[in-house]
Motif scaffolding. Structure first.
Motif, PDB file in Angstrom:
ATOM      1  N   MET A   1      71.410  -7.757  68.435  1.00  0.00           N
ATOM      2  CA  MET A   1      71.284  -7.427  67.075  1.00  0.00           C
ATOM      3  C   MET A   1      71.501  -8.350  66.142  1.00  0.00           C
ATOM      4  O   MET A   1      72.276  -9.384  66.309  1.00  0.00           O
ATOM      5  N   ILE A   2      70.826  -8.709  65.166  1.00  0.00           N
ATOM      6  CA  ILE A   2      70.907  -9.822  64.224  1.00  0.00           C
ATOM      7  C   ILE A   2      71.475  -9.018  62.966  1.00  0.00           C
ATOM      8  O   ILE A   2      70.707  -7.865  62.343  1.00  0.00           O
ATOM      9  N   ASP A   3      72.541  -9.682  62.327  1.00  0.00           N
ATOM     10  CA  ASP A   3      72.970  -9.055  60.836  1.00  0.00           C
ATOM     11  C   ASP A   3      72.315 -10.097  59.958  1.00  0.00           C
ATOM     12  O   ASP A   3      72.366 -11.475  59.901  1.00  0.00           O
ATOM     13  N   LEU A   4      71.651  -9.614  58.977  1.00  0.00           N
ATOM     14  CA  LEU A   4      70.767 -10.573  58.090  1.00  0.00           C
ATOM     15  C   LEU A   4      71.472 -10.182  56.738  1.00  0.00           C
ATOM     16  O   LEU A   4      71.297  -9.194  56.078  1.00  0.00           O
ATOM     17  N   HIS A   5      71.978 -11.151  56.370  1.00  0.00           N
ATOM     18  CA  HIS A   5      72.717 -11.211  54.820  1.00  0.00           C
ATOM     19  C   HIS A   5      71.358 -11.601  53.897  1.00  0.00           C
ATOM     20  O   HIS A   5      70.939 -12.962  53.947  1.00  0.00           O
ATOM     21  N   TYR A   6      71.179 -10.909  53.048  1.00  0.00           N
ATOM     22  CA  TYR A   6      69.961 -10.695  52.485  1.00  0.00           C
ATOM     23  C   TYR A   6      69.818 -10.573  50.957  1.00  0.00           C
ATOM     24  O   TYR A   6      70.399  -9.451  50.723  1.00  0.00           O
ATOM     25  N   TRP A   7      68.994 -10.956  50.095  1.00  0.00           N
ATOM     26  CA  TRP A   7      68.594 -10.346  48.743  1.00  0.00           C
ATOM     27  C   TRP A   7      67.085 -10.805  48.744  1.00  0.00           C
ATOM     28  O   TRP A   7      66.405 -11.911  49.214  1.00  0.00           O
ATOM     29  N   PRO A   8      66.291  -9.780  48.232  1.00  0.00           N
ATOM     30  CA  PRO A   8      64.719 -10.121  47.912  1.00  0.00           C
ATOM     31  C   PRO A   8      64.292 -10.996  47.082  1.00  0.00           C
ATOM     32  O   PRO A   8      63.903 -11.098  45.903  1.00  0.00           O
ATOM     33  N   THR A   9      64.506 -12.531  47.424  1.00  0.00           N
ATOM     34  CA  THR A   9      64.017 -13.595  46.720  1.00  0.00           C
ATOM     35  C   THR A   9      63.133 -14.443  47.741  1.00  0.00           C
ATOM     36  O   THR A   9      62.929 -13.893  49.007  1.00  0.00           O
ATOM     37  N   PRO A  10      62.221 -15.435  47.453  1.00  0.00           N
ATOM     38  CA  PRO A  10      61.257 -15.854  48.361  1.00  0.00           C
ATOM     39  C   PRO A  10      61.772 -16.372  49.584  1.00  0.00           C
ATOM     40  O   PRO A  10      61.358 -16.220  50.561  1.00  0.00           O
TER      41      PRO A  10
ATOM     42  N   ARG B   1      69.807  -5.498  60.881  1.00  0.00           N
ATOM     43  CA  ARG B   1      70.437  -4.617  60.072  1.00  0.00           C
ATOM     44  C   ARG B   1      70.615  -5.577  58.822  1.00  0.00           C
ATOM     45  O   ARG B   1      71.188  -6.655  59.020  1.00  0.00           O
ATOM     46  N   VAL B   2      70.430  -5.116  57.782  1.00  0.00           N
ATOM     47  CA  VAL B   2      70.428  -5.603  56.228  1.00  0.00           C
ATOM     48  C   VAL B   2      71.713  -5.399  55.789  1.00  0.00           C
ATOM     49  O   VAL B   2      72.187  -4.459  55.523  1.00  0.00           O
TER      50      VAL B   2
ATOM     51  N   ALA C   1      71.403 -15.826  55.383  1.00  0.00           N
ATOM     52  CA  ALA C   1      72.370 -16.365  56.511  1.00  0.00           C
ATOM     53  C   ALA C   1      72.195 -15.137  57.392  1.00  0.00           C
ATOM     54  O   ALA C   1      71.736 -13.856  57.146  1.00  0.00           O
ATOM     55  N   ILE C   2      72.140 -15.230  58.722  1.00  0.00           N
ATOM     56  CA  ILE C   2      72.119 -14.439  59.804  1.00  0.00           C
ATOM     57  C   ILE C   2      73.351 -14.779  60.720  1.00  0.00           C
ATOM     58  O   ILE C   2      74.076 -15.781  60.715  1.00  0.00           O
ATOM     59  N   VAL C   3      73.833 -13.643  61.384  1.00  0.00           N
ATOM     60  CA  VAL C   3      74.877 -13.631  62.291  1.00  0.00           C
ATOM     61  C   VAL C   3      74.077 -12.996  63.736  1.00  0.00           C
ATOM     62  O   VAL C   3      73.542 -11.552  63.770  1.00  0.00           O
TER      63      VAL C   3
END
Length: 229
Positions: A1-10, A27-28, A54-56
């Motif tokens: 499983m990848i944790d995706l630390h995200y905001w919808p930017t380019p 998972r976001v 960033a991801i974990v």
């Protein structure tokens, strides 16, 4: 499983494009950069430059403890190598992909971001800055168009992380349309990526995470995005 630390930017879109293409489970964790989430200690622990994405990775290849990765280009390389997809193991093809990935990271992304800042977000219109970045982005579009006149994709014959890195920065600002009449090969490439099912899923996620995208920034959002030292 990848944790995706995200905001919808380019830069955020780059990673969701690849995750959706590879089929990796993820998972976001939204990082609302307008609210200052990027400065929280728990985020800085995995992204010390206070930038997302960033991801974990909770299942790294070495079988060890969860592994965090920051910087969108590094994340793309890491996930491509993890899955064996979109980054060829053949030396010449791999080199071409990395060349165009680093070209995006060093040029297309930063220059397009500055173009957007001085045209869209700056509190005052500075003619020199607007012309400087508009001209440079147009030059970079020309570089892409010339490359794509000779190759289907940026790295050659195969869709790769170089394309995924560049795509979100083409037409990133609705008020600053790309001159596709001057760059028809760039338009062909952009339309081909837009038509991919994974692209549709990645951008649908963006709308779910931030339905208010595109609305004018509040003063607090401006402070968080542009006022921190």
């Amino acid at each position: 499983m990848i944790d995706l630390h995200y905001w919808p930017t380019p830069n955020g879109h780059k990673v969701t494009l690849l995750l959706e293409e590879t089929g990796l489970d993820y998972r976001v964790h939204p990082v609302n950069i307008g609210a200052g989430d990027q400065f929280k200690p728990e985020f800085l622990a995995i992204s010390p430059n206070n930038k997302m994405p960033a991801i974990v990775d909770h299942a790294p290849a070495d079988g060890g403890a969860p592994l965090s990765v920051f910087e969108s280009g590094a994340i793309l390389v890491y996930l491509a190598e993890k899955t064996g997809q979109f980054l060829s193991s053949k030396p010449r093809e791999r080199l071409a992909t990395l060349e165009w990935l680093f070209w995006q990271m060093a040029g297309l992304g930063p220059m397009s971001g500055q173009m957007g800042h001085f045209n869209v977000y700056a509190p005052e219109k500075i003619g020199y800055a607007i012309e400087r970045y508009d001209t440079e982005v147009r030059r970079l579009h020309g570089v892409m168009d010339k490359r794509l006149a000779e190759h289907e994709w940026l790295a050659g014959d195969a869709y790769s992380i170089a394309d995924m890195a560049s795509y979100p920065w083409i037409g990133a600002y609705s008020s600053l349309p790309v001159d596709y009449a001057a760059f028809p090969h760039l338009q062909r490439w952009q339309q081909a990526i837009a038509a991919r099912p994974a692209t549709g899923r990645a951008y649908a996620l963006a709308r779910q995470v931030n339905p208010a995208a595109g609305q004018p920034l509040s003063e607090e959002e401006r402070r968080q995005l542009f006022g921190k030292r």
